[in-house]
Design a protein around this motif. Structure first.
Motif, PDB file in Angstrom:
ATOM      1  N   PHE A 126       0.840  -1.196   0.000  1.00  0.00           N
ATOM      2  CA  PHE A 126       0.000   0.000   0.000  1.00  0.00           C
ATOM      3  C   PHE A 126       0.875   1.246   0.000  1.00  0.00           C
ATOM      4  N   THR A 127       0.318   2.311  -0.527  1.00  0.00           N
ATOM      5  CA  THR A 127       1.109   3.531  -0.703  1.00  0.00           C
ATOM      6  C   THR A 127       1.243   4.286   0.626  1.00  0.00           C
ATOM      7  N   ASP A 128       1.776   5.471   0.586  1.00  0.00           N
ATOM      8  CA  ASP A 128       2.058   6.225   1.815  1.00  0.00           C
ATOM      9  C   ASP A 128       0.829   6.910   2.417  1.00  0.00           C
ATOM     10  N   HIS A 129      -0.221   7.115   1.609  1.00  0.00           N
ATOM     11  CA  HIS A 129      -1.347   7.914   2.101  1.00  0.00           C
ATOM     12  C   HIS A 129      -2.693   7.237   1.860  1.00  0.00           C
ATOM     13  N   MET A 130      -3.701   7.720   2.564  1.00  0.00           N
ATOM     14  CA  MET A 130      -5.077   7.272   2.353  1.00  0.00           C
ATOM     15  C   MET A 130      -6.019   8.461   2.517  1.00  0.00           C
ATOM     16  N   PHE A 131      -7.189   8.326   1.908  1.00  0.00           N
ATOM     17  CA  PHE A 131      -8.224   9.361   2.050  1.00  0.00           C
ATOM     18  C   PHE A 131      -9.239   8.867   3.071  1.00  0.00           C
ATOM     19  N   ILE A 152     -10.562  10.708  -5.177  1.00  0.00           N
ATOM     20  CA  ILE A 152      -9.641   9.777  -5.847  1.00  0.00           C
ATOM     21  C   ILE A 152      -8.519  10.552  -6.533  1.00  0.00           C
ATOM     22  N   ARG A 153      -8.881  11.593  -7.257  1.00  0.00           N
ATOM     23  CA  ARG A 153      -7.853  12.344  -7.997  1.00  0.00           C
ATOM     24  C   ARG A 153      -6.827  12.963  -7.062  1.00  0.00           C
ATOM     25  N   GLU A 154      -7.291  13.549  -5.966  1.00  0.00           N
ATOM     26  CA  GLU A 154      -6.326  14.199  -5.067  1.00  0.00           C
ATOM     27  C   GLU A 154      -5.421  13.180  -4.390  1.00  0.00           C
ATOM     28  N   LEU A 155      -5.994  12.047  -4.002  1.00  0.00           N
ATOM     29  CA  LEU A 155      -5.167  11.027  -3.343  1.00  0.00           C
ATOM     30  C   LEU A 155      -4.133  10.460  -4.327  1.00  0.00           C
ATOM     31  N   VAL A 156      -4.592  10.150  -5.553  1.00  0.00           N
ATOM     32  CA  VAL A 156      -3.655   9.602  -6.549  1.00  0.00           C
ATOM     33  C   VAL A 156      -2.571  10.634  -6.875  1.00  0.00           C
ATOM     34  N   ASP A 191       0.074  10.494  -4.206  1.00  0.00           N
ATOM     35  CA  ASP A 191       0.899   9.273  -4.251  1.00  0.00           C
ATOM     36  C   ASP A 191       1.259   8.868  -5.680  1.00  0.00           C
ATOM     37  N   GLN A 192       1.319   9.817  -6.598  1.00  0.00           N
ATOM     38  CA  GLN A 192       1.474   9.384  -7.995  1.00  0.00           C
ATOM     39  C   GLN A 192       2.826   8.771  -8.322  1.00  0.00           C
ATOM     40  N   ASP A 193       3.822   9.040  -7.489  1.00  0.00           N
ATOM     41  CA  ASP A 193       5.104   8.365  -7.718  1.00  0.00           C
ATOM     42  C   ASP A 193       5.023   6.864  -7.431  1.00  0.00           C
ATOM     43  N   TRP A 194       3.908   6.449  -6.839  1.00  0.00           N
ATOM     44  CA  TRP A 194       3.705   5.019  -6.564  1.00  0.00           C
ATOM     45  C   TRP A 194       3.102   4.279  -7.766  1.00  0.00           C
ATOM     46  N   ILE A 195       2.704   4.994  -8.802  1.00  0.00           N
ATOM     47  CA  ILE A 195       2.111   4.288  -9.953  1.00  0.00           C
ATOM     48  C   ILE A 195       3.237   3.565 -10.680  1.00  0.00           C
ATOM     49  N   PRO A 196       3.189   2.240 -10.744  1.00  0.00           N
ATOM     50  CA  PRO A 196       4.289   1.530 -11.383  1.00  0.00           C
ATOM     51  C   PRO A 196       4.257   1.744 -12.890  1.00  0.00           C
ATOM     52  N   THR A 197       5.401   1.574 -13.539  1.00  0.00           N
ATOM     53  CA  THR A 197       5.477   1.890 -14.969  1.00  0.00           C
ATOM     54  C   THR A 197       5.836   0.681 -15.848  1.00  0.00           C
ATOM     55  N   ASP A 198       6.161  -0.451 -15.252  1.00  0.00           N
ATOM     56  CA  ASP A 198       6.423  -1.628 -16.096  1.00  0.00           C
ATOM     57  C   ASP A 198       5.161  -1.954 -16.899  1.00  0.00           C
ATOM     58  N   PRO A 199       5.331  -2.538 -18.103  1.00  0.00           N
ATOM     59  CA  PRO A 199       4.152  -2.866 -18.919  1.00  0.00           C
ATOM     60  C   PRO A 199       3.133  -3.704 -18.140  1.00  0.00           C
ATOM     61  N   ILE A 208     -10.260   5.620   1.103  1.00  0.00           N
ATOM     62  CA  ILE A 208      -9.667   5.159  -0.171  1.00  0.00           C
ATOM     63  C   ILE A 208      -8.225   4.774   0.111  1.00  0.00           C
ATOM     64  N   ILE A 209      -7.868   3.565  -0.291  1.00  0.00           N
ATOM     65  CA  ILE A 209      -6.465   3.137  -0.196  1.00  0.00           C
ATOM     66  C   ILE A 209      -5.979   2.788  -1.606  1.00  0.00           C
ATOM     67  N   LEU A 210      -4.664   2.778  -1.768  1.00  0.00           N
ATOM     68  CA  LEU A 210      -4.047   2.560  -3.081  1.00  0.00           C
ATOM     69  C   LEU A 210      -3.039   1.417  -2.981  1.00  0.00           C
ATOM     70  N   SER A 211      -3.022   0.571  -4.000  1.00  0.00           N
ATOM     71  CA  SER A 211      -2.117  -0.575  -3.968  1.00  0.00           C
ATOM     72  C   SER A 211      -1.480  -0.786  -5.339  1.00  0.00           C
TER      73      SER A 211
END
Ligand SMILES: *Cc1c(COP(=O)(O)O)cnc(C)c1O
Length: 353
Positions: A26-31, A114-118, A121-129, A158-161
């Protein structure tokens, strides 16, 4: 418009270099946002990811008054973060909420949160295909009360994974177990709602299917156990002759956003589509006559999941040559292409964070 207070973590976690698997990190933050009868939704905030402190009497633990959603954020080649049709998740949330007697959330507030939380934590979005950031909004009933009634207080969280590629190398056909003993949902029940209770009801058959080496369960209707409803966490499609067929929404089937997008694209491409009742007998007859060309599931997790094998009672059927059909492949390439920004967004489905 929510006035979201942001408190950033002072101890950011190490991000994985390559993400594999689903739902464990899970990422660093939650809403978080509270609700109280008479006061409405209040105190929207983004805070460091942390455990909750709840009374053991919280209603959610006893009677299951809760709902959830699932969608993903993708990092485009342009470095921007995108969501896919989040307004549809907002609409579905309120349909679920209505059924579970959970207070409505304004659609624009849901999407904004959702938009503000993402964004945080947007550096947590992985980039591999094939990788993405899975977004899990949910609401739980939090009154300390053992009486059976709708709660007067709720938490919307809201949590992000970060999630790994669903397919390691290309689409991978799965085996599906057609369940003729247990049912997931009935008309008049909660089948159309995204709520934990439906999943609790499904576990026993999932274990049975896994023990027999099948990836997922295909549910039949709860009354006659004759008509096809959907797969575990996916809607189901069949290509019979040259027609793309999916069970019609009847109240016990979850109205998937990937299902909606699939029907839309097939129509755009000039394919014939049908939303109607599909009996298991019809399906097996079509298979035996060589008219069942492709079978695939649709859902946020895998997007499009080809079905290579179906088991019903004591018979096992291999679909086509057990591989991936052309419509299945084209849908996967198109939807994932739009999601990640590789293809133009002709239908206004992509939302920049
Ligand atoms: C979420 C879900 C789906 C798929 O819905 P999408 O919006 O396409 O992700 C299908 N069936 C069930 C039971 C679900 O919970």
């Amino acid at each position: 418009m929510l006035d979201i207070k942001i408190t950033k973590t002072e101890t950011p976690k190490a991000k994985p270099e390559h993400v594999t698997g689903f739902g464990k990190i899970f990422t660093d933050h939650m809403f978080v946002m509270n609700y109280e009868t008479g006061k409405g939704w209040f105190d929207p905030r983004i805070v460091p990811y942390q455990n909750l402190s709840l009374s053991p009497a919280s209603m959610v633990f006893h009677y299951g008054q809760e709902m959830f959603e699932g969608l993903k954020a993708y990092k485009g080649d342009d470095g921007k973060a995108y969501l896919f049709r989040p307004d549809m998740n907002a609409k579905r949330t309120n349909k679920t909420n209505e059924r579970l007697v959970i207070p409505e959330i304004p659609e624009e507030d849901f999407v904004q949160a959702i938009r503000e939380l993402v964004a945080v934590d947007q550096d947590w979005i992985p980039t591999d295909p094939g990788t993405s950031l899975y977004i899990r909004p949910f609401i739980i009933a939090t009154d300390d009360f053992l009486g059976v009634a709708p709660s007067d207080t709720y938490l919307f969280i809201i949590i992000l994974s970060p999630s790994g590629a669903y397919y390691a190398s290309g689409l991978d056909p799965v085996g599906i177990w057609i369940e003729d003993e247990y049912v997931r949902a009935v008309r008049g029940g909660m089948g159309f709602a995204k709520t934990g209770g439906n999943y609790a009801a499904s576990l026993i058959a999932q274990v049975k299917a896994h023990d027999a080496d099948y990836a997922q369960v295909l549910w039949l209707d709860g009354v006659e156990r004759k008509y096809i409803e959907e797969v575990g966490s996916m809607n189901i499609f069949f290509v019979i002759d040259d027609v793309v067929v999916t069970p019609m929404l009847n109240g016990s089937i979850l109205p998937g956003i990937t299902r909606d997008s699939t029907l839309f694209l097939c129509k755009q491409w000039g394919l014939k589509t049908e939303e109607r009742k599909v009996s298991v007998d019809e399906l097996i007859a079509a298979q035996k006559e060589g008219r069942l060309k492709e079978v695939f599931g649709t859902g946020t997790a895998a997007v499009i999941s080809p079905v290579g094998k179906l088991r019903y009672e004591d018979e096992v059927f291999t679909i086509g040559d057990g591989g991936i059909g052309p419509i299945t492949q084209k849908l996967y390439d198109t939807i994932t292409g739009i999601q990640t920004g590789k293809l133009p967004d002709e239908y206004g489905w992509r939302v920049e964070v």
